[in-house]
Design an enzyme around this catalytic site. Structure first.
Site, PDB file in Angstrom:
ATOM      1  N   CYS A 382     -57.854 -50.173 -28.277  1.00 36.00           N
ATOM      2  CA  CYS A 382     -59.195 -49.788 -27.854  1.00 36.00           C
ATOM      3  C   CYS A 382     -59.155 -49.254 -26.419  1.00 36.00           C
ATOM      4  O   CYS A 382     -58.696 -48.139 -26.208  1.00 36.00           O
ATOM      5  CB  CYS A 382     -60.147 -50.963 -28.042  1.00 36.00           C
ATOM      6  N   HIS A 508     -59.504 -52.486 -33.466  1.00 33.08           N
ATOM      7  CA  HIS A 508     -58.921 -53.784 -33.092  1.00 33.08           C
ATOM      8  C   HIS A 508     -58.173 -54.396 -34.279  1.00 33.08           C
ATOM      9  O   HIS A 508     -58.751 -55.186 -35.030  1.00 33.08           O
ATOM     10  CB  HIS A 508     -60.027 -54.754 -32.652  1.00 33.08           C
ATOM     11  N   GLU A 510     -56.120 -56.674 -34.332  1.00 31.75           N
ATOM     12  CA  GLU A 510     -55.905 -58.131 -34.215  1.00 31.75           C
ATOM     13  C   GLU A 510     -56.875 -58.940 -35.077  1.00 31.75           C
ATOM     14  O   GLU A 510     -56.568 -60.053 -35.474  1.00 31.75           O
ATOM     15  CB  GLU A 510     -55.989 -58.583 -32.749  1.00 31.75           C
TER      16      GLU A 510
HETATM   17  N1  GLN Z   1     -64.934 -49.988 -22.897  1.00 30.24           N
HETATM   18  C1  GLN Z   1     -64.412 -49.197 -23.957  1.00 30.24           C
HETATM   19  C2  GLN Z   1     -65.504 -48.668 -24.863  1.00 30.24           C
HETATM   20  O1  GLN Z   1     -66.599 -49.155 -24.846  1.00 30.24           O
HETATM   21  C3  GLN Z   1     -63.400 -49.973 -24.763  1.00 30.24           C
HETATM   22  C4  GLN Z   1     -64.008 -51.059 -25.563  1.00 30.24           C
HETATM   23  C5  GLN Z   1     -62.996 -52.028 -26.079  1.00 30.24           C
HETATM   24  O2  GLN Z   1     -61.858 -52.020 -25.630  1.00 30.24           O
HETATM   25  N2  GLN Z   1     -63.375 -52.903 -26.963  1.00 30.24           N
HETATM   26  O3  GLN Z   1     -65.285 -47.762 -25.627  1.00 30.24           O
END
Ligand code: GLN
Length: 557
Positions: A382, A508, A510
């Site tokens: 992310c 994600h 995970e």
């Molecule tokens: N801050 C970034 C976004 O909002 C990444 C978010 C995250 O890593 N969950 O896109």
């Protein structure tokens, strides 16, 4: 058969591992061929943990349907096959939100709306919903008995017993039996008080799971049984263990599931825990070690990255390795006493996890550049994918001011930006792209090799995206976009073909990794890190031999 319910409450102190206990019971019941579902009630007033700080609440676990939930749901998914959704986690805030909406619509036909029966009915309805089509529903009540805010939930489970009877409901209470060093004794008084507290609201626990650091003797068990009015066989030692994956085995040795099924009058086959036995054997008998550095902002609070940590453990277990995990404060890479090279030199793999806000970004970029140039396996999740794109734009493609509009709204090169804002679909609240979305993988890429699939589905929680206007520049520089949404709107995965293992994903992974089914991305990353570690150590050893034999050529250090 209509579903049976196991209610899990906690007493004495928080953090006794109620969630893990509930998950482990679920695991044991599944091992006997039963179908289970699990749910958690959180007594706080926030509608969900999505808006809470990770310092306060730990990780926000995201389900396929995009619910932002309590991290205990992560345990439930890792230990069982239950399919969780927003139905499986309720807060007081969300219960009241429903009730107030009904009241405004006039659904209560002029009646006074009250905690009993309206709030408790809403809670019971939520329980019954997850209990459809399963043999056993395990319901965890967050907080500790005696908390004012958990009272409506306690009352609701009391009513469930009244309504459904003993054969359909079971109260399991997790409590603490501390060893007091000064007296050299295990103390049962806190447990007695906690049970008294439960009794005062009409709940007599059936089984006590006693958290302790040593086995409870027969004498201690009979003392607890006598004072707490439970059967002696129902006083269970829930001994501390080094690995959470051992908890189902510990519980099985104590016979918790057998007892629960006896009380609930459920016939089930013998348990088959061979896969868990094998897993725990691997946990305690690794063939070697691997050391991963996570460069992030919330390093001091491990709970904020619960699923990530577990997914890395799964990746390591897949190769029979012991995982050493070090959390590297991103800001320290910019300003620390040691140079960033010194700080990063001993990692077999580097990972930048999800995160929000500007703090620590420059440090993450330093770590990513290091991983890219030194060919250290890199995994960006992310925010870690977004920062990998920024680093590449800056240091390879010459866009020195490249950034995300999250960190610098005025940047001339918004490599990462808020796509939906540009499309004018910015709504208030719940503005994140959440939950499972499909992703198409480019054939012949590392991503393809890792998944062995051309279409996958992964869970998301983000606001910002890769800006396709920079696709040409970045791909000309050598970045490969290896995954996108089927309509091509969102970039989901990037990688570097001229690097042994450099991969970033907007989702994600995970959240979907399980100890018995390690996620392919974690399995692959940890495997690559291990290989890199072997190479790194071999090169270091060769350099030392060389220096020993021909110091004048190598130069003294
Ligand atoms: N801050 C970034 C976004 O909002 C990444 C978010 C995250 O890593 N969950 O896109």
């Amino acid at each position: 058969m209509s579903a049976k319910y196991i209610f899990v409450t906690g007493g004495v102190v928080s953090s006794l591992g109620k969630g893990l206990a509930a998950a482990s019971i679920g695991c044991l019941l599944e091992s006997r061929g039963l179908k289970v579902n699990l749910m958690k009630f959180d007594p706080y007033l926030n509608v969900d943990p999505g808006t809470m700080s990770p310092f306060q609440h730990g990780e926000v676990f995201v389900t396929d349907d995009g619910a932002e939930t309590d991290l205990d749901l992560g345990h439930y998914e890792r230990f069982t096959h239950a399919k969780l959704s927003r139905d499986n986690n309720w807060t007081t805030g969300r219960i009241y939100e429903q009730i107030i909406a009904k009241e405004r619509r006039g659904d209560y036909l002029g009646k006074t709306v009250q905690v009993i029966p309206h709030v408790t009915n809403e809670i019971k309805a939520a329980m019954k919903k997850v209990a459809q089509d399963v043999d056993v529903a395990i319901v965890e009540i967050g907080g500790t008995v005696g908390d004012i805010e958990s009272l409506p939930f306690m009352e609701a489970i009391r009513q469930m017993r009244q309504e459904l009877g003993r054969e359909h409901t079971l109260f399991m209470h997790v409590t603490l039996v501390p060893f007091i060093a000064a007296a050299q004794e295990l103390k049962t008084k806190p447990t007695q008080h906690s049970v008294k507290e439960l009794l005062s609201i009409g709940i007599q626990p059936d089984i006590l799971l006693c958290r302790t650091d040593r086995f409870l003797s027969k004498e201690i068990k009979s003392k607890i049984a006598l004072f707490c009015n439970v059967a002696e066989e129902a006083v269970i030692t829930a001994k501390d263990v080094a690995s959470i994956y051992e908890v189902p085995l510990v519980f099985s040795r104590e016979g918790v599931d057998t007892l629960a099924l006896k009380y609930l009058h459920v016939e089930a086959r013998d348990r088959d825990l061979s896969a868990w036995d094998d897993l725990v054997h691997r946990v305690y008998n690794p063939k070697a070690e691997v050391t991963i550095g996570i460069v992030g902002k919330y390093v001091e609070y491990e709970d904020s990255y619960k699923s990530l940590k577990e997914a890395l453990v799964h990746g390591a277990l897949a190769h029979n390795l012991k995982l050493n995990l070090n959390w590297i404060e991103a800001e320290g890479l910019e300003t620390g006493d040691k140079t960033y090279e010194e700080q990063l030199a001993d990692y077999d793999g580097i990972l930048v996890p999800g995160g929000f806000g500007k703090r620590g970004i420059e440090g993450m970029l330093i770590a990513i550049r290091y991983a890219r140039e030194k060919k250290v396996p890199y995994f960006g999740i992310c925010l870690g994918m977004q920062t990998a794109c920024i680093e590449f734009a800056r240091n390879v493609c010459g866009l020195a001011e490249a950034n995300s509009s999250e960190f610098d709204p005025a940047t001339p090169h918004r490599v990462i930006y808020k796509l939906r804002e540009l499309r004018g679909v910015e709504e208030l609240g719940g503005t994140m792209r959440l939950g499972a979305w499909p992703c198409k993988i480019e054939p012949g890429t590392l991503a393809h090799k890792i998944y062995g699939l051309l279409e996958i589905s992964e869970r998301h929680r983000h606001r910002y995206e890769f800006n396709r206007e920079y696709e040409e520049t970045l791909t000309a520089g050598g970045l490969r976009i290896s995954g996108s949404t089927p309509d091509g709107t969102y970039v989901e995965m990037v990688e570097l073909p001229d690097h042994p293992h450099f991969i970033g994903c907007q989702f994600h992974p995970e959240f979907k990794s399980k100890p018995l089914e390690p996620h392919p991305l974690f399995r692959s990353f940890v495997g690559a890190a291990y290989e890199h570690g072997l190479r790194r150590r071999a090169e270091k050893a060769a350099a030392e031999v060389e220096m020993f034999h021909r110091p004048e050529k190598v130069g003294r250090r």
